[in-house]
Design an enzyme around this catalytic site. Structure first.
Site, PDB file in Angstrom:
ATOM      1  N   SER A  92      23.276  66.443  27.783  1.00 51.93           N
ATOM      2  CA  SER A  92      23.060  66.710  26.463  1.00 51.93           C
ATOM      3  C   SER A  92      22.484  65.103  25.880  1.00 51.93           C
ATOM      4  O   SER A  92      21.538  64.707  26.490  1.00 51.93           O
ATOM      5  CB  SER A  92      24.315  66.950  25.677  1.00 51.93           C
ATOM      6  OG  SER A  92      24.294  67.256  24.405  1.00 51.93           O
ATOM      7  N   ASP A 115      15.534  49.913  10.094  1.00 48.15           N
ATOM      8  CA  ASP A 115      15.234  48.954  10.947  1.00 48.15           C
ATOM      9  C   ASP A 115      15.896  49.178  12.308  1.00 48.15           C
ATOM     10  O   ASP A 115      16.223  48.199  13.095  1.00 48.15           O
ATOM     11  CB  ASP A 115      15.300  47.472  10.656  1.00 48.15           C
ATOM     12  CG  ASP A 115      16.427  47.113  10.226  1.00 48.15           C
ATOM     13  OD1 ASP A 115      17.459  48.164   9.824  1.00 48.15           O
ATOM     14  OD2 ASP A 115      16.934  45.958  10.172  1.00 48.15           O
ATOM     15  N   HIS A 175      23.323  75.727  26.400  1.00 44.55           N
ATOM     16  CA  HIS A 175      23.398  74.364  26.567  1.00 44.55           C
ATOM     17  C   HIS A 175      24.581  73.832  27.449  1.00 44.55           C
ATOM     18  O   HIS A 175      24.501  72.737  28.015  1.00 44.55           O
ATOM     19  CB  HIS A 175      23.596  73.974  25.197  1.00 44.55           C
ATOM     20  CG  HIS A 175      23.648  72.409  25.106  1.00 44.55           C
ATOM     21  ND1 HIS A 175      22.479  71.594  25.137  1.00 44.55           N
ATOM     22  CD2 HIS A 175      24.576  71.297  24.685  1.00 44.55           C
ATOM     23  CE1 HIS A 175      22.487  70.084  24.988  1.00 44.55           C
ATOM     24  NE2 HIS A 175      23.960  70.242  24.878  1.00 44.55           N
TER      25      HIS A 175
END
Length: 456
Positions: free
Chosen positions: A146, A378, A431
Site C-alpha cells: 500500500s 511547495d 488490496h
C-alpha cells in the site's frame, strides 16, 4: 547464528535492544535518532526517534537475506533476516497523536512540523537505518504494501543504490506530471461506486437498513447524534465507513455485521427508536482518528509534488481534492438525496474531507492546520521519472485489478515508466492480498524475480 551484544551494536544515534525469542523467531528492537529535516545540517535539525524490529527466522543470518518491510505483517514466510520498519510519526516512531501534538503550539507550527513526515523523509530514514544495520552497509530488499509501495517507488527514485530488489503489493503510486490529487480522485470514485454496488448485491437487506440510519441521523437534532468520544455522527460521516469496509477481503462482512446491530432493541413499548451505543462505538473504533490523526492530516499530500522537469513552477496544492471532485458525480454520494430518491446510500472510500475536522472530536483541534496543509503548494518531489525510466533494480509488483485504494489504470501508467518492472495482475485478491494470502503473493513475486516464474 551469530548475534552481537546490544552494547556492541549501539552508538549515540542507534540503540540496539537485547535479543529475545518467540516460537521459531529471534527478535531485536532498534531505535534510531534521526534528523527531522534532512535538507539542512544534521546538527542543526531537531531530532526524532524511528523504531525498527529485526527478525531472524531459523538459523539464518544477515548474509542470507536482508529484507526491509515498510509495514508490519507476520513474516515467518521469509527464512531470512527481516527489518520491520515503522514510518516516522506512527507506532513507536515518534508517534504523532492528539496528545503528543498538543506540544506544538499554533496551527502554523503543526503544519510546518508535519511537512517532514512524507515519503521523501521516510526513505531518508530507511537509508539512515540501512547503513547502520546492514553488514558493510550493503543493499537490501524492500517489501512495500500500500503506502509502503509508494515509499518504495520514492526509494527507487532517490536512493536506488540502497536497494537489491523491490517487491510491491497494492502499492504502485501515480507518478506522472498529470497525476494530481484531482486526477487520482476522478479515477478512484468510479471504483468506489463499483464496490458499493458489489456490497449491496451481497447484502441487499442492508440497502434499507443504511437508508433508515441516514434518515434517523438527518432528522435528529443538529442533523446527527453524539458519538461516545464527543464528536458527532452525521449522514456524511456515516459514509466514511467505506474507507475500511469496501476495500478489503473481509470488509463487506464486517460492515454488514456492524449494521446488524445498528439499533437498540425497544424494550419499553412506545420508546423512541435510537442508534445503539455498540454501533456508535464500533464506528469510532473503525476510524482510529483518535490514535492516528496523521492519516487525515497528510493523506492528500501524498499526491502533491513539484514537477522535477519544471522545478521553478509551484507544485499543486490539494485544496481538499476529494471533497471538490465528489461534487462532480451528480449527487451519487449525497446520502440524504439518496434516501429521498429511494436509492442505495453509497459509502465513500479512501477520502478525507474538511468537515471531518469539525465532526470528529479527535481531529477538531487540527482544523486550522489541516487547511494550511491543504493549501500548501511547495511540496518537494516524491518521484523522479527520469531515474525510474532508467531503473536497474529488479522490481516485481502485485497489481490488484479491483483495488479500491490504488487505481488500476494509474498503477499501469506508472508501471510503464519503471524500467524492468515485472507485474502480476490478479483479481484473486483485494488490496489486503498480502494479509489474506501472504505466502502465495510473496512466493509469486519472488519467483518472478528469482527466475521461477519465466518471462512470456
Amino acid at each position: 547464528m551469530y548475534e552481537t551484544s546490544s552494547l556492541a551494536d549501539s552508538t549515540p544515534d542507534h540503540v540496539a535492544g537485547t535479543w529475545y525469542s518467540v516460537p521459531d523467531l529471534r527478535l531485536r528492537d532498534h531505535r534510531f535518532t534521526v534528523p527531522l529535516d534532512y535538507s539542512i545540517d544534521r546538527n542543526a535539525s531537531p531530532r526524532i526517534s524511528v523504531f525498527a524490529r529485526e527478525v531472524v527466522s531459523g538459523m539464518n543470518s544477515w548474509t542470507s537475506c536482508t529484507l526491509l518491510v515498510f509495514y508490519f505483517l507476520y513474516s515467518s514466510y521469509f527464512r531470512c533476516c527481516c527489518v520491520f520498519f515503522l514510518q516516522r510519526g506512527t507506532g513507536l516512531s515518534t508517534p504523532l497523536t492528539p496528545s503528543s501534538m498538543s506540544q506544538l503550539g499554533s496551527a502554523e507550527e503543526i503544519a510546518e512540523y508535519l511537512k517532514y513526515f512524507r515519503a521523501d523523509n521516510i526513505v531518508n530514514d530507511a537509508e539512515f537505518i540501512r547503513v547502520r544495520l546492514v553488514p558493510e552497509a550493503g543493499p537490501w530488499t524492500v517489501l512495500g504494501q500500500s503506502y509502503g509501495g509508494f515509499c518504495s517507488v520514492t526509494y527507487l527514485s532517490f536512493a536506488p543504490e540502497g536497494l537489491k530488489q523491490v517487491l510491491l503489493t497494492g502499492g504502485i503510486p501515480p507518478v506522472g506530471n498529470g497525476s494530481t490529487a484531482d486526477a487520482v480522485y476522478r479515477a478512484c470514485y468510479p471504483q468506489v461506486i463499483h464496490q458499493n454496488e458489489k456490497y449491496y448485491k451481497r447484502f441487499p437487506q442492508d440497502v434499507e437498513i443504511v437508508r433508515e440510519v441516514v434518515k434517523h441521523l438527518a432528522e435528529s437534532e443538529g442533523g446527527g447524534v453524539p458519538l461516545p468520544s464527543g464528536g458527532f455522527l452525521t449522514p456524511r460521516g456515516l459514509q466514511i465507513l467505506g474507507l475500511s469496509g469496501l476495500g478489503s477481503s473481509s470488509g463487506f462482512e464486517r460492515l454488514h455485521y456492524m449494521f446488524e446491530r445498528a439499533w437498540d432493541p425497544v424494550i419499553v413499548p412506545g420508546s423512541r427508536k435510537q442508534i445503539s451505543y455498540y454501533f456508535l462505538k464500533a464506528f469510532e473504533n473503525w476510524l482510529d482518528f483518535d490514535t492516528n490523526p496523521l492519516y487525515a492530516l497528510l493523506h492528500e499530500s501524498i499526491y502533491c509534488q513539484v514537477d522535477l522537469l519544471n522545478p521553478l513552477l509551484a507544485g499543486d496544492s490539494s485544496l481538499w481534492s476529494a471533497h471538490r471532485i465528489r461534487t462532480e458525480d451528480d449527487g451519487k454520494f449525497d446520502a440524504i438525496r439518496a434516501v429521498k430518491e429511494g436509492r442505495p446510500v453509497f459509502f465513500t472510500g479512501e477520502m478525507v474531507f474538511p468537515w471531518m475536522f469539525e465532526e470528529f472530536h479527535a481531529l477538531s483541534k487540527f482544523k486550522d492546520a489541516a487547511h494550511l496543509l491543504a493549501e500548501k503548494k511547495d511540496w518537494p518531489p516524491l518521484y523522479d521519472i527520469a531515474v525510474l525510466n532508467n531503473n536497474k533494480v529488479p522490481v516485481a509488483a502485485a497489481v490488484y485489478y479491483e483495488d479500491m485504494y490504488v487505481n488500476f489504470k494509474l498503477a499501469m501508467e506508472t508501471a510503464s515508466q519503471v524500467a524492468g518492472i515485472r507485474l502480476w495482475i490478479t483479481n484473486e485478491y483485494m488490496h489486503s492480498g498480502l494479509r489474506d494470502g501472504g505466502g502465495q503473493v510473496l512466493d509469486h513475486l519472488l519467483g518472478m524475480l528469482n527466475g521461477r516464474k519465466p518471462l512470456f
